[in-house]
Motif scaffolding. Structure first.
Motif, PDB file in Angstrom:
ATOM      1  N   ALA A  84       0.837  -1.200   0.000  1.00 16.98           N
ATOM      2  CA  ALA A  84       0.000   0.000   0.000  1.00 16.98           C
ATOM      3  C   ALA A  84       0.867   1.244   0.000  1.00 16.98           C
ATOM      4  CB  ALA A  84      -0.924   0.000   1.223  1.00 16.98           C
ATOM      5  N   ASP A  85       0.694   2.056  -1.034  1.00 20.51           N
ATOM      6  CA  ASP A  85       1.402   3.330  -1.142  1.00 20.51           C
ATOM      7  C   ASP A  85       0.761   4.082  -2.306  1.00 20.51           C
ATOM      8  OD1 ASP A  85       3.653   5.149  -2.373  1.00 20.51           O
ATOM      9  OD2 ASP A  85       4.367   4.649  -0.369  1.00 20.51           O
ATOM     10  N   PRO A  86       0.528   5.375  -2.171  1.00 26.54           N
ATOM     11  CA  PRO A  86      -0.147   6.116  -3.256  1.00 26.54           C
ATOM     12  C   PRO A  86       0.630   6.161  -4.564  1.00 26.54           C
ATOM     13  CG  PRO A  86       0.646   7.612  -1.537  1.00 26.54           C
ATOM     14  CD  PRO A  86       0.767   6.231  -0.989  1.00 26.54           C
ATOM     15  N   ARG A  87       1.912   5.817  -4.542  1.00 23.30           N
ATOM     16  CA  ARG A  87       2.711   5.847  -5.773  1.00 23.30           C
ATOM     17  C   ARG A  87       2.596   4.552  -6.575  1.00 23.30           C
ATOM     18  NH1 ARG A  87       8.373   6.619  -3.170  1.00 23.30           N
ATOM     19  NH2 ARG A  87       7.361   5.195  -1.685  1.00 23.30           N
ATOM     20  N   ILE A  88       2.025   3.519  -5.991  1.00 20.61           N
ATOM     21  CA  ILE A  88       2.070   2.202  -6.628  1.00 20.61           C
ATOM     22  C   ILE A  88       1.195   2.131  -7.867  1.00 20.61           C
ATOM     23  CG2 ILE A  88       1.437  -0.221  -6.316  1.00 20.61           C
ATOM     24  CD1 ILE A  88       2.492  -0.011  -3.450  1.00 20.61           C
ATOM     25  N   VAL A  89      -0.055   2.561  -7.783  1.00 11.55           N
ATOM     26  CA  VAL A  89      -0.957   2.437  -8.935  1.00 11.55           C
ATOM     27  C   VAL A  89      -0.435   3.204 -10.150  1.00 11.55           C
ATOM     28  CG1 VAL A  89      -3.261   3.016  -9.818  1.00 11.55           C
ATOM     29  CG2 VAL A  89      -3.010   1.840  -7.618  1.00 11.55           C
ATOM     30  N   ASP A  97       7.557  -6.009 -22.572  1.00 15.10           N
ATOM     31  CA  ASP A  97       7.537  -7.382 -22.064  1.00 15.10           C
ATOM     32  C   ASP A  97       6.095  -7.779 -21.722  1.00 15.10           C
ATOM     33  OD1 ASP A  97       7.752  -9.762 -20.676  1.00 15.10           O
ATOM     34  OD2 ASP A  97       9.356  -9.084 -19.346  1.00 15.10           O
ATOM     35  N   TYR A  98       5.567  -8.767 -22.442  1.00 10.17           N
ATOM     36  CA  TYR A  98       4.205  -9.273 -22.204  1.00 10.17           C
ATOM     37  C   TYR A  98       4.003  -9.624 -20.737  1.00 10.17           C
ATOM     38  CZ  TYR A  98       0.404 -12.750 -22.211  1.00 10.17           C
ATOM     39  OH  TYR A  98      -0.725 -13.475 -21.920  1.00 10.17           O
ATOM     40  N   TYR A  99       4.982 -10.283 -20.134  1.00 11.53           N
ATOM     41  CA  TYR A  99       4.815 -10.781 -18.767  1.00 11.53           C
ATOM     42  C   TYR A  99       4.877  -9.658 -17.737  1.00 11.53           C
ATOM     43  CZ  TYR A  99       5.250 -15.294 -21.006  1.00 11.53           C
ATOM     44  OH  TYR A  99       5.046 -16.386 -21.822  1.00 11.53           O
ATOM     45  N   VAL A 100       5.536  -8.563 -18.055  1.00  9.04           N
ATOM     46  CA  VAL A 100       5.465  -7.388 -17.185  1.00  9.04           C
ATOM     47  C   VAL A 100       4.068  -6.793 -17.247  1.00  9.04           C
ATOM     48  CG1 VAL A 100       6.277  -5.026 -16.810  1.00  9.04           C
ATOM     49  CG2 VAL A 100       7.928  -6.841 -17.270  1.00  9.04           C
ATOM     50  N   ARG A 101       3.496  -6.711 -18.450  1.00 10.39           N
ATOM     51  CA  ARG A 101       2.129  -6.189 -18.588  1.00 10.39           C
ATOM     52  C   ARG A 101       1.141  -7.088 -17.842  1.00 10.39           C
ATOM     53  NH1 ARG A 101       3.885  -5.997 -23.944  1.00 10.39           N
ATOM     54  NH2 ARG A 101       2.269  -7.424 -24.710  1.00 10.39           N
ATOM     55  N   GLU A 102       1.344  -8.395 -17.941  1.00  8.71           N
ATOM     56  CA  GLU A 102       0.469  -9.328 -17.230  1.00  8.71           C
ATOM     57  C   GLU A 102       0.593  -9.143 -15.718  1.00  8.71           C
ATOM     58  OE1 GLU A 102      -0.454 -13.983 -17.762  1.00  8.71           O
ATOM     59  OE2 GLU A 102       1.598 -13.541 -17.116  1.00  8.71           O
ATOM     60  N   ALA A 103       1.821  -9.056 -15.216  1.00 16.05           N
ATOM     61  CA  ALA A 103       2.028  -8.869 -13.781  1.00 16.05           C
ATOM     62  C   ALA A 103       1.439  -7.547 -13.312  1.00 16.05           C
ATOM     63  CB  ALA A 103       3.520  -8.935 -13.452  1.00 16.05           C
ATOM     64  N   ALA A 104       1.548  -6.507 -14.138  1.00 18.25           N
ATOM     65  CA  ALA A 104       1.001  -5.202 -13.766  1.00 18.25           C
ATOM     66  C   ALA A 104      -0.523  -5.259 -13.694  1.00 18.25           C
ATOM     67  CB  ALA A 104       1.445  -4.144 -14.767  1.00 18.25           C
ATOM     68  N   ALA A 105      -1.161  -5.949 -14.644  1.00 15.75           N
ATOM     69  CA  ALA A 105      -2.622  -6.080 -14.614  1.00 15.75           C
ATOM     70  C   ALA A 105      -3.067  -6.836 -13.365  1.00 15.75           C
ATOM     71  CB  ALA A 105      -3.106  -6.792 -15.872  1.00 15.75           C
ATOM     72  N   GLN A 106      -2.367  -7.904 -13.037  1.00 18.33           N
ATOM     73  CA  GLN A 106      -2.706  -8.673 -11.840  1.00 18.33           C
ATOM     74  C   GLN A 106      -2.495  -7.850 -10.569  1.00 18.33           C
ATOM     75  OE1 GLN A 106      -0.055 -11.917 -12.662  1.00 18.33           O
ATOM     76  NE2 GLN A 106      -1.624 -13.141 -13.708  1.00 18.33           N
ATOM     77  N   ALA A 107      -1.432  -7.049 -10.559  1.00 19.12           N
ATOM     78  CA  ALA A 107      -1.154  -6.205  -9.398  1.00 19.12           C
ATOM     79  C   ALA A 107      -2.198  -5.099  -9.262  1.00 19.12           C
ATOM     80  CB  ALA A 107       0.246  -5.608  -9.515  1.00 19.12           C
ATOM     81  N   LEU A 108      -2.635  -4.530 -10.377  1.00 25.89           N
ATOM     82  CA  LEU A 108      -3.683  -3.517 -10.324  1.00 25.89           C
ATOM     83  C   LEU A 108      -4.982  -4.114  -9.785  1.00 25.89           C
ATOM     84  CD1 LEU A 108      -2.932  -1.694 -13.669  1.00 25.89           C
ATOM     85  CD2 LEU A 108      -2.882  -0.630 -11.407  1.00 25.89           C
ATOM     86  N   GLU A 109      -5.251  -5.363 -10.137  1.00 30.02           N
ATOM     87  CA  GLU A 109      -6.425  -6.040  -9.578  1.00 30.02           C
ATOM     88  C   GLU A 109      -6.311  -6.134  -8.062  1.00 30.02           C
ATOM     89  OE1 GLU A 109      -8.841 -10.302  -9.874  1.00 30.02           O
ATOM     90  OE2 GLU A 109      -6.898 -10.082 -10.837  1.00 30.02           O
ATOM     91  N   LEU A 110      -5.136  -6.508  -7.568  1.00 27.08           N
ATOM     92  CA  LEU A 110      -4.936  -6.612  -6.121  1.00 27.08           C
ATOM     93  C   LEU A 110      -5.057  -5.253  -5.436  1.00 27.08           C
ATOM     94  CD1 LEU A 110      -1.917  -9.093  -5.918  1.00 27.08           C
ATOM     95  CD2 LEU A 110      -4.291  -9.552  -5.309  1.00 27.08           C
ATOM     96  N   GLN A 111      -4.633  -4.206  -6.098  1.00 19.94           N
ATOM     97  CA  GLN A 111      -4.710  -2.869  -5.512  1.00 19.94           C
ATOM     98  C   GLN A 111      -6.159  -2.428  -5.321  1.00 19.94           C
ATOM     99  OE1 GLN A 111      -2.154  -0.279  -4.629  1.00 19.94           O
ATOM    100  NE2 GLN A 111      -1.164  -2.262  -4.310  1.00 19.94           N
ATOM    101  N   GLY A 112      -7.052  -2.901  -6.193  1.00 17.71           N
ATOM    102  CA  GLY A 112      -8.465  -2.578  -6.031  1.00 17.71           C
ATOM    103  C   GLY A 112      -8.819  -1.130  -6.311  1.00 17.71           C
ATOM    104  N   ASP A 113      -7.979  -0.417  -7.042  1.00 18.92           N
ATOM    105  CA  ASP A 113      -8.194   1.002  -7.313  1.00 18.92           C
ATOM    106  C   ASP A 113      -8.864   1.169  -8.675  1.00 18.92           C
ATOM    107  OD1 ASP A 113      -8.026   3.733  -7.875  1.00 18.92           O
ATOM    108  OD2 ASP A 113      -6.123   3.955  -6.814  1.00 18.92           O
TER     109      ASP A 113
END
Length: 268
Positions: A76-81, A92-108
């Motif tokens: 949790a940090d306002p800079r993350i999203v 990198d496809y897998y960076v984009r995939e990891a970012a999408a999954q991380a954005l889901e976890l952030q819930g923003d």
């Protein structure tokens, strides 16, 4: 201080910041995410790792960036999203995939417009990448994130993916549409996935149902030809999602909840 044996928070941060031992950096990023570090120095180091140029895979990808994005999704940090949104432009496809999954976890919900942009062109644009084992974009992760983030305005763009030629994309679309509409037809499509001839597809259907609160799926989950451990995870998710939707003043388990618990007991 967070400790696991001789590994500490300070050591993880130091390992992530050094540039000589790439394996140590990769492990440190994973460790900081696993332990959900709230230390500002740890978050700073993970944010810096999103721009790493040293750790490269044979195909030109960025393994450390992937791990840093996954870790930041749990913190949790306002800079993350904003940082994760920039990762959606990574080659990198897998960076984009990891970012999408991380954005889901952030819930923003601020992540919705950038994720929705990936659906431009619809199913016709969601084609395989030449000589790669994946599509041009991480559609499965994108669809799942849109469902979790409550992107109801995206329903018209998501519905065509029910007919995508890749079965896992169909399941992801059904999961997302159930989350956004609660229409039983989408839950039933996921139940149908539990009968797929391929075990990987049955596993995907279990995971997708575990992300919903579609209790009519409970018995079918318990009977799926798959590992009991995965069926238990799916039933646990189903139950937890159901309970979180109950009124806060409800102090007793519903009959449906008790049935799910009985199914879980039968799998132990």
């Amino acid at each position: 201080m967070i400790e696991q044996g001789s590994y500490t928070l300070e050591l993880a941060i130091a390992n992530l910041q050094q540039r000589e031992h790439l394996g140590d950096r990769y492990y440190a990023a994973w460790w900081l995410g696993k332990h959900r570090s709230t230390d500002p120095a740890a978050i700073d180091a993970l944010l810096d790792a999103l721009d790493d140029q040293l750790d490269r895979s044979p195909d030109g990808g960025y393994p450390l960036r992937r791990n840093a994005a996954r870790a930041l999704g749990k913190l949790a940090d306002p800079r993350i999203v904003p940082a994760l949104l920039r990762c959606l432009d990574c080659p990198d496809y897998y960076v984009r995939e990891a970012a999408a999954q991380a954005l889901e976890l952030q819930g923003d919900p601020d992540g919705i417009p950038a994720l929705l942009a990936f659906l431009a062109g619809g199913v016709a644009a969601a084609v395989p990448t030449p000589d790669k084992p994946h599509l041009v974009q991480p559609y499965e992760a994108i669809l799942e994130a849109l469902g979790t983030l409550g992107a109801t305005a995206a329903i018209p763009e998501i519905q065509p993916f029910l007919d995508h030629p890749v079965a896992k994309i169909q399941l992801a679309a059904a999961r997302t549409l159930y989350q956004l509409t609660e229409a039983p037809e989408y839950g039933d499509r996921l139940i149908a996935g539990l009968s797929a001839p391929q075990l990987p597809l049955r596993r995907s259907a279990l995971i997708d149902l575990g992300a919903t609160h579609y209790l009519p799926a409970a018995a079918a989950i318990a009977q799926t030809p798959a590992e009991n451990s995965l069926k238990l995870i799916a039933l646990k998710g189903l139950l937890e999602n159901h309970l979180t939707r109950q009124a806060r003043d409800t102090l007793h388990l519903t009959e449906e909840s008790e049935q799910v618990m009985a199914l879980m007991d039968s799998l132990l």
